[in-house]
Design an enzyme around this catalytic site. Structure first.
Site, PDB file in Angstrom:
ATOM      1  N   SER A 183       9.000 -17.236 -34.313  1.00  0.00           N
ATOM      2  CA  SER A 183       7.908 -17.800 -33.522  1.00  0.00           C
ATOM      3  C   SER A 183       8.177 -19.267 -33.241  1.00  0.00           C
ATOM      4  CB  SER A 183       6.579 -17.632 -34.264  1.00  0.00           C
ATOM      5  OG  SER A 183       6.539 -18.535 -35.348  1.00  0.00           O
ATOM      6  N   LYS A 184       7.285 -19.849 -32.459  1.00  0.00           N
ATOM      7  CA  LYS A 184       7.454 -21.236 -32.000  1.00  0.00           C
ATOM      8  C   LYS A 184       7.709 -22.212 -33.145  1.00  0.00           C
ATOM      9  CE  LYS A 184       5.459 -21.422 -27.498  1.00  0.00           C
ATOM     10  NZ  LYS A 184       6.737 -20.963 -27.008  1.00  0.00           N
ATOM     11  N   ARG A 185       7.088 -21.921 -34.301  1.00  0.00           N
ATOM     12  CA  ARG A 185       7.242 -22.909 -35.381  1.00  0.00           C
ATOM     13  C   ARG A 185       8.682 -22.969 -35.893  1.00  0.00           C
ATOM     14  NH1 ARG A 185       6.884 -20.417 -40.569  1.00  0.00           N
ATOM     15  NH2 ARG A 185       6.393 -18.242 -40.223  1.00  0.00           N
ATOM     16  N   HIS A 186       9.501 -21.962 -35.568  1.00  0.00           N
ATOM     17  CA  HIS A 186      10.910 -22.004 -35.988  1.00  0.00           C
ATOM     18  C   HIS A 186      11.786 -22.758 -34.996  1.00  0.00           C
ATOM     19  CE1 HIS A 186       9.333 -18.232 -37.889  1.00  0.00           C
ATOM     20  NE2 HIS A 186       9.791 -18.897 -38.930  1.00  0.00           N
ATOM     21  N   GLY A 187      11.277 -22.960 -33.800  1.00  0.00           N
ATOM     22  CA  GLY A 187      12.072 -23.617 -32.762  1.00  0.00           C
ATOM     23  C   GLY A 187      11.821 -22.912 -31.441  1.00  0.00           C
TER      24      GLY A 187
END
Ligand code: GLU
Length: 489
Positions: free
Chosen positions: A260-264
């Site tokens: 998801s976005k929090r990983h990049g």
């Protein structure tokens, strides 16, 4: 053998995700391998979550990755239209067929009634399955409900279809990737195929489209396995040939949670904005679940297509290793020609005034700066000292310049270079002699050069110093050196 026809069917509720890009790639490769056709279908039945911006993003991203489709909304084809919202007049006919054959029925339940059913299931700690209370309504009862102003949705009758085509309630299919998969259809629940407002649901529309578009193989993420069972029954109920299915493992983040976005970055366009090359990205996603037979991981799509076999795709989940993608990207950057790099780097140099450099100077700057880049965007922070008159000294540069040795080096440099011919070739020779001169005095060559580099670029690390001086020219270089002499000590 029937023609191989595969499809990628994204829903435009977001920018094209790398996971969808991988699914598209495997479909594309399968089509290439089997002389088949690769179809793009836009699944935009959910109008609230759809936008033209996302549709454009899907088109642009797939094109940028080189995954060109043979049939699709823009290029057309024999089984169009290829956008579901333009196919709404097609769907009712097959709903009627299913109703006529007894494989579907009208359901008048209100959302409140259904919620109550769900509540009861929760209270009894049972998985929710629709109670089928509308399955056997008489015409009279239906008329009464209609008179109350209720509009029916249409549900698919799982048990009827299962009984008609299978001996037990067990439904089995042979997945191209995962092998035999089965489900007890008693647990599936009669699902809605057409909502009361006439809109088809995903599981229904996808079957009608796959059937009419003559899709032979459906390759998609394993999150669709539970849908596949429902879809197989609809194909059978319509007397259509059931395609072969292949389900790909999921792509997980390095911490094994959903990517998801929090990983990049997760969307293809985000990766591109960040400075990833689409060639690197496509090579990288191909390796999420597939390994080349010769162990050579760097491959373009054509080379991958030659080696690709769907039966060899791993059925397990893959980890999206950003570090590996970065490594691949730096490899691909090094493969670009200088003219290509000059073009591709431009968007990341917009904060500088490129007109300060002649084409020759810009070429040389690119030649001496591209090798350490991991992302194209890394160029932004790698080159500030090629622009503007002065430079800002960073802490390390200040420290370096704040020594007697450095100040002596700068003073001598200004004196000695006054009559130097300022070409890279000549500077190369002169600087060598300059370093030798200080070496005689017991100063290490790198210390000599740090002083000059710190003064001219404001930092201790950077591109080849001789070329940098040549690009900046005599006047600007010496001005910076003089400034560094004034600012410190
Ligand atoms: N529109 C569906 C999705 O984006 C497609 C699923 C399928 O390939 O059938 O998940």
């Amino acid at each position: 053998m029937t023609e191989v026809r595969v499809r990628i069917a994204p829903s435009p509720s977001g920018n094209l995700h790398v996971g969808t890009a991988r699914t598209a790639l495997f479909n594309y490769l399968f089509a290439k391998k089997n002389n088949g056709k690769f179809v793009l279908r836009i699944e935009d039945t959910d109008a609230d979550r759809t936008s033209q911006e996302y549709i454009d993003n899907i088109f642009d991203s797939l094109k940028a990755l080189g995954l060109n489709w043979d049939e699709g909304p823009d290029v057309g084809g024999p089984y169009g239209p290829y956008t579901q919202s333009e196919r709404f007049d097609i769907y009712p006919k097959y709903v009627q067929e299913l109703l006529d054959k007894g494989f579907a029925y009208e359901c008048f339940c209100t959302p409140e009634e259904l919620e109550q059913e769900k509540e009861e299931a929760r209270a009894n700690k049972k998985p929710y399955v629709y109670t089928r209370k509308c399955e056997n309504l008489t015409e009279e009862q239906k008329a009464k409900l209609r008179a109350e102003g209720r509009k029916p949705a249409i549900r698919f009758n799982i048990a009827k279809a299962q009984k008609a085509f299978h001996e037990t309630s067990m439904l089995t299919f042979d997945d191209l990737v995962k092998g035999e998969l089965h489900v007890d259809t008693d647990l599936l629940g009669d699902f809605v195929i057409m909502k009361s407002n006439g809109a088809p649901t995903y599981n229904y529309a996808v079957v009608i489209d796959d059937m009419l578009m003559k899709i032979s193989h459906v390759i998609r993420g394993e999150d669709h396995i539970s849908n596949t069972f429902k879809q197989i029954l609809i194909f059978e109920a319509l007397g259509a040939e059931v395609p072969r299915f292949g389900h790909l493992g999921m792509i997980l983040a390095p911490d094994r949670s959903k990517l998801s976005k929090r990983h990049g970055a997760t969307a293809v366009s985000e990766f591109v904005e960040k400075g990833y090359l689409t060639d690197a990205l496509i090579n990288f996603v191909a390796l999420l679940g597939w390994s080349p037979s010769d162990g050579e991981e760097i491959k373009n799509v054509e080379q991958i297509a030659q080696d690709f076999r769907i039966g060899e795709i791993s059925s397990s989940n893959s980890i999206f290793e950003y570090d590996k993608l970065n490594w691949m990207n730096s490899h691909y950057i090094k493969q670009l020609s200088i003219p290509e790099l000059k073009e591709r780097l431009k968007p990341y140099l917009s904060k500088y005034d490129l007109s300060e450099l002649t084409d020759e100077q810009y070429t040389r700057m690119v030649e001496i700066t591209y090798e350490p880049l991991t992302l194209l965007s890394d160029i932004t922070d790698a080159v500030p000292y090629f622009f503007g008159e002065g430079v800002e000294l960073d802490e390390k540069a200040k420290e370096t310049l704040d020594t007697e040795v450095s100040q002596d080096v700068l003073k001598t440099f200004v004196e000695q270079s006054a009559d130097w011919e300022w070409t890279e070739e000549n500077l190369h020779e002169k600087l060598e002699a300059f370093r030798a001169f200080y070496k005689e005095k017991g100063i290490k060559p790198k210390v000599t050069m740090w002083a000059i580099r710190a003064a001219v670029t404001g930092r201790l690390c950077g591109a080849d110093m001789t070329a940098t001086l040549a690009i900046l020219g005599k006047e600007k270089s010496l001005k910076r050196v003089r400034n560094a002499m004034k600012q410190t000590v």
